[in-house]
Structures are given as structure tokens and as C-alpha cells.
Design a protein around this motif. Structure first.
Motif, PDB file in Angstrom:
ATOM      1  N   ASN A  49       0.821  -1.219   0.000  1.00 17.03           N
ATOM      2  CA  ASN A  49       0.000   0.000   0.000  1.00 17.03           C
ATOM      3  C   ASN A  49       0.854   1.269   0.000  1.00 17.03           C
ATOM      4  O   ASN A  49       0.320   2.367   0.124  1.00 17.03           O
ATOM      5  CB  ASN A  49      -0.901   0.039   1.242  1.00 17.03           C
ATOM      6  CG  ASN A  49      -2.003  -0.998   1.190  1.00 17.03           C
ATOM      7  OD1 ASN A  49      -1.871  -1.988   0.492  1.00 17.03           O
ATOM      8  ND2 ASN A  49      -3.072  -0.786   1.944  1.00 17.03           N
TER       9      ASN A  49
ATOM     10  N   CYS B 170      -5.367  13.956  -0.024  1.00 16.48           N
ATOM     11  CA  CYS B 170      -6.716  13.748   0.514  1.00 16.48           C
ATOM     12  C   CYS B 170      -7.784  14.443  -0.339  1.00 16.48           C
ATOM     13  O   CYS B 170      -8.920  13.978  -0.434  1.00 16.48           O
ATOM     14  CB  CYS B 170      -6.793  14.266   1.952  1.00 16.48           C
ATOM     15  SG  CYS B 170      -5.893  13.234   3.134  1.00 16.48           S
TER      16      CYS B 170
ATOM     17  N   PHE C 118      -8.044  11.704  -3.287  1.00 15.92           N
ATOM     18  CA  PHE C 118      -8.419  10.310  -2.997  1.00 15.92           C
ATOM     19  C   PHE C 118      -9.297  10.151  -1.762  1.00 15.92           C
ATOM     20  O   PHE C 118      -9.687   9.034  -1.434  1.00 15.92           O
ATOM     21  CB  PHE C 118      -7.151   9.464  -2.810  1.00 15.92           C
ATOM     22  CG  PHE C 118      -6.260   9.447  -4.017  1.00 15.92           C
ATOM     23  CD1 PHE C 118      -6.597   8.681  -5.133  1.00 15.92           C
ATOM     24  CD2 PHE C 118      -5.102  10.204  -4.067  1.00 15.92           C
ATOM     25  CE1 PHE C 118      -5.785   8.661  -6.251  1.00 15.92           C
ATOM     26  CE2 PHE C 118      -4.283  10.190  -5.179  1.00 15.92           C
ATOM     27  CZ  PHE C 118      -4.621   9.421  -6.282  1.00 15.92           C
ATOM     28  N   GLY C 119      -9.616  11.257  -1.089  1.00 14.56           N
ATOM     29  CA  GLY C 119     -10.491  11.176   0.064  1.00 14.56           C
ATOM     30  C   GLY C 119      -9.746  11.427   1.363  1.00 14.56           C
ATOM     31  O   GLY C 119      -8.545  11.199   1.471  1.00 14.56           O
TER      32      GLY C 119
ATOM     33  N   SER D 275      -9.718   9.931   4.153  1.00 15.12           N
ATOM     34  CA  SER D 275      -9.194   8.753   4.872  1.00 15.12           C
ATOM     35  C   SER D 275      -8.283   7.908   3.981  1.00 15.12           C
ATOM     36  O   SER D 275      -8.007   6.753   4.301  1.00 15.12           O
ATOM     37  CB  SER D 275     -10.351   7.902   5.397  1.00 15.12           C
ATOM     38  OG  SER D 275     -11.152   7.451   4.311  1.00 15.12           O
ATOM     39  N   SER D 276      -7.832   8.473   2.869  1.00 13.70           N
ATOM     40  CA  SER D 276      -7.047   7.679   1.918  1.00 13.70           C
ATOM     41  C   SER D 276      -5.596   7.494   2.361  1.00 13.70           C
ATOM     42  O   SER D 276      -4.930   6.545   1.940  1.00 13.70           O
ATOM     43  CB  SER D 276      -7.067   8.348   0.535  1.00 13.70           C
ATOM     44  OG  SER D 276      -6.526   9.664   0.619  1.00 13.70           O
TER      45      SER D 276
ATOM     46  N   PHE E  60      -1.134   4.361   1.605  1.00 13.02           N
ATOM     47  CA  PHE E  60      -2.559   4.516   1.336  1.00 13.02           C
ATOM     48  C   PHE E  60      -3.357   3.512   2.157  1.00 13.02           C
ATOM     49  O   PHE E  60      -2.841   2.471   2.574  1.00 13.02           O
ATOM     50  CB  PHE E  60      -2.843   4.305  -0.148  1.00 13.02           C
ATOM     51  CG  PHE E  60      -2.330   5.410  -1.034  1.00 13.02           C
ATOM     52  CD1 PHE E  60      -3.079   6.560  -1.247  1.00 13.02           C
ATOM     53  CD2 PHE E  60      -1.089   5.304  -1.659  1.00 13.02           C
ATOM     54  CE1 PHE E  60      -2.606   7.575  -2.068  1.00 13.02           C
ATOM     55  CE2 PHE E  60      -0.613   6.308  -2.482  1.00 13.02           C
ATOM     56  CZ  PHE E  60      -1.377   7.454  -2.687  1.00 13.02           C
ATOM     57  N   SER E  61      -4.599   3.833   2.360  1.00 10.81           N
ATOM     58  CA  SER E  61      -5.471   2.934   3.124  1.00 10.81           C
ATOM     59  C   SER E  61      -5.868   1.706   2.302  1.00 10.81           C
ATOM     60  O   SER E  61      -6.214   0.666   2.864  1.00 10.81           O
ATOM     61  CB  SER E  61      -6.734   3.681   3.567  1.00 10.81           C
ATOM     62  OG  SER E  61      -7.418   4.217   2.431  1.00 10.81           O
ATOM     63  N   LYS E  62      -5.786   1.818   0.975  1.00  9.61           N
ATOM     64  CA  LYS E  62      -6.136   0.695   0.098  1.00  9.61           C
ATOM     65  C   LYS E  62      -5.024   0.476  -0.918  1.00  9.61           C
ATOM     66  O   LYS E  62      -4.423   1.425  -1.410  1.00  9.61           O
ATOM     67  CB  LYS E  62      -7.453   0.970  -0.635  1.00  9.61           C
ATOM     68  CG  LYS E  62      -8.652   1.142   0.289  1.00  9.61           C
ATOM     69  CD  LYS E  62      -9.913   1.455  -0.514  1.00  9.61           C
ATOM     70  CE  LYS E  62     -11.106   1.675   0.396  1.00  9.61           C
ATOM     71  NZ  LYS E  62     -12.340   1.997  -0.375  1.00  9.61           N
TER      72      LYS E  62
ATOM     73  N   LEU F  77      -5.142   2.152  -4.454  1.00  7.05           N
ATOM     74  CA  LEU F  77      -4.848   3.573  -4.560  1.00  7.05           C
ATOM     75  C   LEU F  77      -3.410   3.826  -5.006  1.00  7.05           C
ATOM     76  O   LEU F  77      -3.103   4.895  -5.552  1.00  7.05           O
ATOM     77  CB  LEU F  77      -5.108   4.270  -3.218  1.00  7.05           C
ATOM     78  CG  LEU F  77      -6.578   4.346  -2.771  1.00  7.05           C
ATOM     79  CD1 LEU F  77      -6.681   5.017  -1.402  1.00  7.05           C
ATOM     80  CD2 LEU F  77      -7.412   5.100  -3.799  1.00  7.05           C
TER      81      LEU F  77
END
Length: 736
Positions: free
Chosen positions: A559, A580, A583-584, A586-587, A603-605, A608
Motif C-alpha cells: 500500500n 486527501c 483520494f479522500g 481517509s485515503s 494509502f489505506s487501500k 490507490l
């Protein structure tokens, strides 16, 4: 007025004076009785005083290396274990090569590999420990070897350059390291691979090579006589050699003769015998004159051979007579064998300190170190050969030479018993030594937990021996090796190893109480990662997590994106804000600084990562108003910023190039950016404490990048400050 006259002028009754005199005689008699104590009693008093038992450590240089090696062979052969320690000229070749929380297992090894390849080991401590049942104590023999790599073999093009890290050199100087002694008298060495290469070059040089009269002065054999002086000299020597040659054929007894080439010259032609053959020994000639003589022999005498052979102090120039073609061939072979043997002896003599490593390896003794993964890597690189490219290949190879290694830092942190004793305090070598071995460290027996399983250690240096020894040489490799061995012996006692029961059958390398800890080393102390030398794999979290905090955040390398060469004044909060917006909120899990030119972004995912890399490539290809106004344009600075997946970080770390800043390193290696994800690598999620630990991660608003508090998840920056247990480059491996 002196004291005696004052005494006699005092009016004292005779009886009282007699009493005073008797008291004086009693005091003197008691004083004499103290002086006349037995040697064993005196030894007891000496052992209970740290100042009385201070004597120098065994320092070994090239002048006393052979004798020290002979003694060490006996000590190691009889030892129950051998403690080692190294002092180096540096630890990290660039700030970004320091150990980071975000370093994956394979990258941690690459950073250690780089350190061992670039820096020199200038001191090597070796301390064999032997249990003596009749004295109920260990006997330690600390040796402090000064090392300095030299080019001992002529024609060897091996580079002996090494880096020096200023903090490390300053650290050594602080503890009075003798750099002059190291450079002037340090013991040199050849690794196994260097020895093999040197012998290979030697065989290639003399294989299928006919050693004839042109072998020694190959460049001068075809010299044309142009100068009048050369013509006259050659003609004069031709007549002298012919006179000797004709006289030799006429006088088969070969009587000794000596000629001078001129009345006032030191140049002589003396008849001797070489390998049972008549020969002329040439002395006093210049190299140019010898080339002319060689040319004369080649052109005018078919049964004479010009030969250059090694003498005791210098080479010997000869003209040797051969009575037949077969005799000539035999002489060629003998000279060739002689030169080969001489070269082989020089190579063997250049092995130097590696004899100590070969001794430790051949005896298969238990090797004890403290935070010793870098030490062992240096040993491999300096005395065995080039370090393998992967950790797994390395541990498989190191096990062939040192099958049993114990790291006292692992032992103190992983053992529940030792943790209770230390109360989870610092496990630096000096603090562990003071805690576990106070009677040795201070020279005074103390009451406390350590006394319940007290292990006595006597030190022997040459003919001096003491129970409480302090060499006064703090942070010398020999003394640190001694401290390491004492800590190990005491830790063994706390773990239930009883040296007093069947001492002859105690094999520490196979002792059941120690099997859980043998061949486990900290690959990275900052991460708590332990490598198993038996498998080359990262040890299970159950033992790695002992001694570390329970609350952790997950690091997912798949990630993570590596970003470098972004605008220098861009702050961490601004980088996060830009990402942010796209990608948001919380990204982004966290941002971690490699140095001021590069950051890791997690990244959180996982998807991404590829989304960002593709978006970056798209924005940089299109130079339209939308791209300029895009939130990421502030980070990408018109295409100058580079980004890549975590696998590219490994590629950069594996390079031998060392630039100070990561962005410069990436450019020098040839890495720009990679929009495609590399093939995923099997990985274990890293558990790293991202609590507000001032020893590992910190908030600093004074630097070019800032850490934003009150935002979840937070942004973090790598700390240049010392970790609780000496993470500063100089002290991390040098003071342990």
C-alpha cells in the motif's frame, strides 16, 4: 621546629612514655602482619578492589601477532564459548540508509550489507571463556586486535578503500582510540575469496608459460644498442662471460672465480653453484645494465640461461650454465616451480588476521555477540567473501562457518527471566554488564538479585590474573567482547544453566536451556525484527514482540508509495492535504520521511497506489489548464517529482552507489518513476509502534517538513535523535 624535638621537650612521665612506646610497637607489629599476609590472601584483597586489579588488555598488532595467535589457538580449543566484538569506521553511508520503521525484512539486510561493504573494521575483540571446575569460575582471555587492510601482494589490483563516518571516528577518538597504532601496526588480512583469486592469478600467470631468459626482463630483451656507452659495456661483458664460459668448459672442477668489470667499480661477476649447476652471480649492476647483459646472453650463448631468483633480502641475478637441451628444460621447470612457491608463500603470509577467523570456524565454538548482526556481516565480508545479495543466501552460507551464534541482546529481550531481572530497562551492553555483573563491573560484591546466581569470571592476560578486572579501556573491542561474555555467562545462570554439575559434559551450543535463542539475531533493533540463521526467515512475532510495546499500527508495503524530488519547502501537512483532496480524507494512513528529499506515503487501500501512479503519469503528459490546477500539481511540480512503488525502493537500496540525499541516489542509480506496480512480493505485515515515542518518531515544527497533530491518522517524520538504546549511527553498533 620538627616533630621529634617537640616530642622530647615535652615533659611526659617515664611510665606514660613507656606505654606510648608499647602502643607504637603494637601498631607497627600489626602493620607488619598485614604486609606478611599469604599470597592467596593478598589476591583476595586485590580481587575486592577495582583499582588494585587494573591491568592492560592484550593488545595485538602485527609485531606480536604470531605469538598471540599461537596462544589463542590453545585458549579457543579449550573454550566453552568465545565472545567477539568489532569497532568500525562507520555504520551508515548516507542518512537514508539508516534503519527505518518502514524497512521491509529484505531491505534491512541490504542496508546492513551496504554498511559492511563500505566501512572498515579497525578493531576485533576475541575473548575465549573456559569453565574451571576446581576454581568454580570462568577464565576469560580477552584479546584486542588492531586491524588495517593493506595491499600485501604485489600486482593485486583489489581496492582497499573504505569510508569513514565522522560521528563514528569522533566516537572512537572520544575513547582514546589509537589511530596511529592501527594504521602503522594493524594486522592486515586476506579473505578466503581474495586468497582464491590471488592463487588463481598466480596459476594463470605461470601456466603454460615457458620461463626462459626473457621472463624477468621481457621489456628489455629486444633493446637495440644505440648509445656508444651501451655498445662498449655490452662488448666488455660479452668478453668477460665468454672468458668465464671457456674457462668453465676447460675446468670441469668449477673453481670459484671473481672478476670486476673495472678497477674502481663495485660491479662483480662471481662464480657460484645454483641447483648443482655453475653460475655467475651478478652484483652491483643497474637495472639498465642487467637488461643489456640479458641481451648479450640471449644473442651469443645458447647454453647459458639468464635467471632472476628471490634471495633473502633481494632478488638475485644469475647466468646459469646448462650442458644440454634437456638440462635447460629442467632448469626452466625448477625456476618456474621456485617462483610459484615463492608467490604462494607471499599469499599465505598475507592471510594475516583471517587465521583467527579460520580458527573460530574450524573449532565450531559457540560464538557470542551483542547486537551482532552487523558484526557477523563484517566478519563475512572481510574474511570470507562478498556478501550474498539476499538474506537467505547469506545465512545459509554463514552457517557453514559459524553454526552456533548467540546474541545477548536477543537473550535479554526474549527471555522472560532476564526481562524480570532487567525490569525491561535498556539492554545496551554497558548497562546490561553493570546490571547482571555488578561484582565484575564495580569490583565490589553487592547484595541483590544478581548475587543469587552469581557467576565468577577471572581474567588472565599473559601472566596476570584477577577476579575483578577493569582494563580501563572502555569501548575497545577486546573489553566489549569480555563484557559480552560476562553478560552471557550470567544470563545462562539465570536461565538455569548450572556450570557446577557435570562441567565436562556441558555443551552450551546444544544446551536445552539455550536452544530457543541460538542462531537468532536482531536484523533491525529499531523494528525488533529477528532473523533466524537456520532458515533465513523473519522469526515469528511471538519472540520478536517481547520487549516491545503492544499497541501497533500496521505497515502494508503493497500500500506504500515512494515519493522523491518534490519541492524542498513542501511540508508534510501540505502533501497529505493534496492527496486527501484527490483520494479522500481517509485515503492516507501516514507519511514517513526518508530524508528531506523523499517520503513514504501509505494509502489505506492497495489499489490507490496504482491509481496515483497512473494519475501522475497522465497529469504529466497533458500540459493543459486542468492539469495545472489539479490538487496534485503542487506536489508534482510540473513533472520533476518522482514516484514509484515500494519495490523500486529495494532496487535503489541494493545499489552500491551512496549519495547523501535519496533523490540524488535515485537519479544516480537511474530510477525515475514507475507507473506500473511491480509483481507483488510475499510479505508479512510489519507491526510498528506509531505512538508518540520521542525515541523513534517525533513532531518537529522547526524543520522544513512539519507533523500535523490532532489529525487522524497522523503524519510522522523519521527521527534523527537517539533511540533509548543508542540508535545514533556511531553508538548503534560501536558501543552496542
Amino acid at each position: 621546629m620538627n616533630g621529634s624535638s617537640k616530642f622530647y621537650r615535652t615533659k611526659i612521665p617515664v611510665v606514660r612514655m613507656v606505654v606510648v612506646m608499647k602502643n607504637l610497637f603494637t601498631i607497627r607489629a600489626f602493620h607488619k602482619s598485614l604486609i606478611s599476609l599469604s599470597s592467596s590472601t593478598r589476591h583476595f584483597f586485590c580481587s575486592s578492589s577495582s583499582s588494585a586489579s587494573t591491568f592492560a588488555i592484550k593488545n595485538v598488532t602485527k609485531s606480536n601477532f604470531e605469538s598471540a595467535l599461537n596462544d589463542l589457538r590453545l585458549y579457543v580449543k579449550d573454550a566453552d564459548f568465545v565472545a567477539v566484538d568489532l569497532e568500525m569506521t562507520g555504520v551508515t553511508s548516507a542518512p537514508w540508509r539508516e534503519s527505518f520503521e518502514l524497512d521491509r525484512f529484505d531491505i534491512q539486510y541490504l542496508k546492513v550489507k551496504d554498511s559492511a561493504e563500505k566501512f572498515a573494521a579497525v578493531q576485533f575483540g576475541v575473548c575465549p571463556f573456559r569453565w574451571e571446575p576446581h576454581r568454580q569460575s570462568f577464565v576469560a582471555h580477552p584479546h584486542n586486535f588492531y586491524l588495517f587492510p593493506r595491499q600485501e601482494i604485489k600486482g593485486d589490483d583489489t581496492s582497499y578503500e573504505f569510508l569513514c563516518q565522522t560521528t563514528s571516528i569522533d566516537f572512537l577518538a572520544k575513547y582514546q582510540f589509537d589511530f596511529n597504532l592501527c594504521i602503522r601496526e594493524g594486522v592486515s588480512y586476506l579473505s578466503r575469496s581474495q586468497e582464491k583469486e590471488a592463487l588463481g592469478r598466480l596459476n594463470a600467470r605461470y601456466k603454460d608459460r615457458l620461463l626462459d631468459s626473457s621472463s624477468c626482463w621481457r621489456e628489455g630483451v629486444d633493446t637495440k644498442l644505440v648509445r656508444v656507452a651501451d655498445i662498449l659495456f655490452s662488448e666488455r661483458l660479452k668478453n668477460k662471460i665468454a672468458e668465464w664460459h671457456d674457462g668453465l668448459l676447460g675446468d670441469r672442477n668449477g673453481a670459484s672465480q671473481t672478476w670486476k668489470t673495472s678497477n674502481d667499480s663495485k660491479q662483480q661477476l662471481k662464480t657460484i653453484f645454483f641447483k648443482m649447476r655453475p653460475a655467475l652471480d651478478l652484483t652491483g649492476f643497474t637495472s639498465h645494465q642487467l637488461r643489456l647483459i640479458q641481451l648479450v646472453v640471449k644473442n651469443h650463448f645458447e647454453d647459458l640461461v639468464y635467471a632472476c631468483v628471490a634471495g633473502e633480502s633481494s632478488s638475485q641475478q644469475l647466468i646459469v650454465y646448462t650442458d644440454s637441451a634437456s638440462g635447460r628444460d629442467l632448469l626452466m621447470k625448477e625456476l618456474k616451480d621456485c617462483l610459484c612457491k615463492e608467490a604462494e608463500m607471499k599469499i599465505k603470509a598475507a592471510i594475516g588476521f583471517r587465521h583467527v577467523i579460520d580458527l573460530l570456524s574450524s573449532e565450531k565454538k559457540l560464538i557470542v555477540g551483542h547486537n551482532s548482526f552487523l558484526d557477523i556481516a563484517h566478519i563475512y565480508r572481510k574474511f570470507i567473501g562478498p556478501l550474498p545479495s539476499t538474506a537467505k543466501e547469506y545465512v545459509i552460507s554463514i552457517q557453514k562457518f559459524f553454526p552456533y551464534i548467540v546474541d545477548t541482546k536477543v537473550l535479554l529481550n526474549a527471555s522472560t527471566v532476564c526481562q524480570k531481572i532487567s525490569k525491561k530497562s535498556s539492554t545496551s551492553l554497558s548497562k546490561a554488564f553493570a546490571l547482571l555483573c555488578p561484582q565484575i563491573a564495580s569490583g565490589v560484591k553487592t547484595s541483590g538479585l544478581a548475587d543469587k546466581r552469581l557467576v565468577k569470571v577471572e581474567v588472565q592476560v599473559d601472566n596476570k590474573r584477577s577476579l575483578n578486572w577493569n582494563s580501563g579501556a572502555k569501548h575497545e573491542a577486546g573489553y566489549d567482547a569480555f563484557m559480552t561474555g560476562c553478560v552471557f555467562a550470567q544470563a545462562c545462570s539465570h536461565l538455569g544453566v548450572d556450570f557446577t554439575l557435570n562441567p565436562s559434559s556441558v555443551d552450551l551450543s546444544h544446551h536445552e536451556k539455550l536452544q530457543e535463542y541460538i542462531n537468532l539475531l536482531y536484523l533491525s533493533w529499531i523494528n525488533g525484527d529477528i532473523i533466524d540463521l537456520k532458515t533465513g526467515e523473519r522469526k515469528a512475532d511471538s519472540i520478536c514482540s517481547k520487549g516491545f510495546k503492544a499497541h501497533h499500527s500496521k505497515i502494508l508495503f503493497s500500500n506504500t508509495v515512494l515519493l522523491w524530488a518534490f519541492p524542498a519547502k513542501l511540508k508534510a501537512s501540505e502533501i497529505r492535504e493534496c492527496f486527501c483532496k484527490v483520494f479522500g480524507s481517509s485515503s492516507i494512513t501516514f507519511i514517513y520521511h526518508v530524508d528531506k528529499t523523499a517520503v513514504f506515503i501509505q494509502f489505506s487501500k492497495q489499489e490507490l497506489v496504482s491509481d496515483f501512479l497512473v494519475l501522475k503519469e497522465t497529469l504529466e503528459r497533458s500540459n493543459d489548464p486542468i492539469s495545472v490546477l489539479h490538487p496534485l500539481s503542487k506536489v508534482l511540480q510540473g513533472g520533476r517529482t518522482r514516484a514509484a512503488s515500494y519495490e523500486v525502493y529495494k532496487q535503489i537500496c541494493s545499489s552500491t552507489i551512496s549519495k547523501v540525499f535519496f533523490a540524488d541516489q535515485a537519479e544516480a542509480v537511474g530510477i525515475e518513476w514507475n507507473a506500473k506496480l511491480s509483481k507483488p512480493v510475499l510479505e508479512v505485515e510489519r507491526q510498528v509502534d506509531f505512538e508518540a515515542s520521542e525515541n523513534q518518531l517525533y513532531t518537529d515544527t522547526r524543520n522544513e517538513t512539519e507533523i500535523v497533530s490532532g489529525i487522524d491518522p497522523p503524519l510522522y517524520m523519521h527521527s534523527p535523535t537517539d533511540e533509548l538504546d543508542s540508535l545514533c549511527p556511531a553508538e548503534a553498533q560501536m558501543s552496542k
